[in-house]
Design an enzyme around this catalytic site. Sequence first.
Site, short mmCIF file in Angstrom:
data_model
loop_
_atom_site.label_atom_id
_atom_site.label_comp_id
_atom_site.label_asym_id
_atom_site.label_seq_id
_atom_site.Cartn_x
_atom_site.Cartn_y
_atom_site.Cartn_z
CB SER A 49 -0.97 0.00 1.18
OG SER A 49 -0.27 -0.06 2.40
CB CYS A 78 -4.78 -7.30 0.29
SG CYS A 78 -3.65 -7.84 1.55
CG HIS A 175 -5.04 -11.40 -2.08
ND1 HIS A 175 -4.58 -10.36 -2.86
CD2 HIS A 175 -4.37 -11.32 -0.91
CE1 HIS A 175 -3.67 -9.69 -2.19
NE2 HIS A 175 -3.52 -10.25 -1.00
CD GLU A 177 -6.75 -10.59 -5.80
OE1 GLU A 177 -7.84 -10.65 -5.20
OE2 GLU A 177 -5.71 -10.13 -5.27
#
Length: 197
Positions: A49, A78, A175, A177
Amino acid sequence: MTKIGVLALQGDFAEHIVMLRRVGAEATEVRLPRHLEDLDGLIIPGGESTTIGKLAVAYDLIEPLSRFGLERAIWGTCAGAIFLSKDVRRSQPLLSLMDITVARNAFGRQVDSFEADLDVPALLHVDPDPRPFHAMFIRAPLISSVEENVRVLAQLPDGRIVAAQQECLLATSFHPELTMDDRFHRYFLNLAKTSDR
Ligand code: GLN
């Protein structure tokens, strides 16, 4: 066709794009403010981040992204959830869109990454099968508190919050994905379709 952008500054944006195409969305990479123009929604991927924040500052994206999130759907996974939040108890660039406080790396280091089955009743909107969502946590943040306008979507068995929604903004510590389960992506697509433009 619903058009979703994926912020492609750093992190696992490619996996989100694959998943979005699988669920029938048009998916594009976002690197510059003008790439936001005709989108119905945006995903901010996992990664780091602080790096995502610094690059967003460098590319003049902070203001356009914050404005985007006031009327259109954004989902942060996340690191993306950290970037969406208002407060991470330290100084780093944030979009400050969601009324949540996030604790970074709350479960420890990379080696402490783990998987867990989550009960996510909201997903029944996209799939009537009540099976748990198998979630992957990788140096994950925890949503340590939410304001009353924020709906908690998922908690660990001990009650700690790992997914939340505030109108058309969605934050998950984990996550989706990286799994084969596309229910969160379909849930987000519905949010993007219904947010005002
Ligand atoms: N630990 C990262 C951070 O604090 C997030 C990790 C991830 O996105 N998987 O930004």
